[in-house]
Design an enzyme around this catalytic site. Sequence first.
Site, PDB file in Angstrom:
ATOM      1  N   CYS A 111     -26.513   6.488 -12.947  1.00 48.17           N
ATOM      2  CA  CYS A 111     -26.440   5.872 -11.618  1.00 48.17           C
ATOM      3  C   CYS A 111     -27.714   6.012 -10.796  1.00 48.17           C
ATOM      4  CB  CYS A 111     -25.276   6.482 -10.834  1.00 48.17           C
ATOM      5  SG  CYS A 111     -23.693   6.442 -11.688  1.00 48.17           S
ATOM      6  N   HIS A 117     -25.918   7.177  -3.375  1.00 47.51           N
ATOM      7  CA  HIS A 117     -26.339   8.082  -4.453  1.00 47.51           C
ATOM      8  C   HIS A 117     -27.855   8.134  -4.628  1.00 47.51           C
ATOM      9  CE1 HIS A 117     -24.922   9.958  -8.530  1.00 47.51           C
ATOM     10  NE2 HIS A 117     -25.238  10.866  -7.620  1.00 47.51           N
TER      11      HIS A 117
END
Length: 590
Positions: free
Chosen positions: A83, A144
Amino acid sequence: MNWQLTYYWRSLVMPLVFCLLLQPPQTQLSITTKPNIVLLMADDLGIGDIGCYGNDTIRTPNIDRLAKEGVKLTQHIAAAPLCTPSRAAFLTGRYPLRSGMDAINNYRVIFWNGGSGGLPPNETTFAKILQQQGYSTGLIGKWHQGVNCESFNDHCHHPLNHGFGYFYGMPFTLISDCLTTEPPEMDREFRRKLWLYTQMIGLVTLTSALGRLTGLISVSWKIVTCLAGFSLLFFASWFSSYGFIRHWNCIMMRNHEVTEQPMVTERTTSLILRESISFIERNKHKPFLLFLSFLHAHTPLLTTEKFLGKSSHGLYGDNVEEMDWMVGQVLDAIEKEGLKNITLVYFASDHGGWLERQEGKRQLGGWNGIYRGGKAMGGWEGGIRVPGIFRWPGVLPADTVIDEPTSLMDIYPTVVHLAGGVVPQDRVIDGRDLMPLLQGTVQHSEHEFLFHYCGVHLHAVRWHQKDSGSIWKAHYVTPVFRPPGAGACYDRGFCPCFGEGVTYHDPPLLFDLSQDPSEAKPLAADTEPLFDVVIKKIGRAIEEHRRTLTPVPEQLSLYNIIWKPWLQPCCGTFPFCWCDKEGDNKLADL
């Protein structure tokens, strides 16, 4: 009388013809007008999980509709198989190691909201350029990419510091620790070791104290006291972070304000959808960029009750079908506001599905179709080949498939160009403008070589030999699958990038993806006449690529990824961080 009638008709027809001649073609009009841009990114979704990519059991009618009305890419490649680095590359148009967003160690993603690593402030995202071009920019969902650098409110890595004028969502990522009913996911094995060490130290302390009391062990009370203090400090040092993961990582923010700590997962999906539609409605009168970064389909697979048990693939299938419904709601909102023909919509996943994610007999990760490998694997196609769909009625052709190598990094120059901006000239931009390829004015992708990293370690390289149509791929490092032949690293949960868990290949494994997309039959020098030529060509490309790399601070170093209490976002007075500012909001059925 006849000449008067003729003059009358000419007086009507000539202005009409003149006006029609002044009207530019619809396609040209759309391109010269700044379009709205809606970017939809799934989390951990496998390319084999969508109907238009071959899945006939999970229902994805809305994503399939996008492909039917637009362009589908079959070789859309993520710049990283996890990610944090993949999204950094997406936002900046650059390989993540150029910004320090790939790791030299095994901690390859942002681990804490209270860490100091993240997307560096000196990186220029496409959102920042579009904001300068007059766009309203919003990010809804997962970030993130870090939050703070030196204090709990400097927000140096925050979306608002990277060109997004509005943010609502998770600054971190969804993990199973966000649900009290699910087994822990974050650093699971490390936590087991810490708990074991705590018990061992406690046992030594207790044994020393009992031995001193009974006289069986000759040890001073001073030593017993020191052991007890050390035991307490050791326990507090790790439990203060890992014992409260829900409070530290599972939070929701609106701009700089923490709105839920911990997040109330039962309403997260509704809130994200409501915020996305609201952003479209608020900004419909000017160009806008909406980056809807789904929490689907990452574990723990938050799924509302009306979708539970509806698919034939358990909770994972339910979650994907709910995400597809959310895509449909966003598309309906665009159409309702009359924006369909002036809006570019893009759908993708940040990387491949997580094969190893299982709980007992439940498969909680995605499916990567015919492609080998999955999430965390830097070289194999299953970890990096993702869905890629574009729709822009009147500008892009409908129901079109393009089988050319493209990258998530290509979104950067593509949207910057459409917004009338210019990509930064003071740094390497690895992405390429996709509009000529999407519109069919060119037949081949601009990418000749794509480099596939696992952390900072180069695992594979692909060469698009345009004159022959071959797509060669050389693997220099591959993970060791366990059990043998299983196709993933089920013994670890993640495949590593280096060390004893990988195999180094010299000469490299070579595949022709145009003939063997599943990477099942490696070629050899004695069977492939071009073997040596291809390997030498790729080797020279690697040398040239490495000359473009410059040292930068490691954002995912051990120091940067550890939890730092003074950096922790908190809606109260630390450590009393608890709030629910959304509790009074009445959510309409969306």
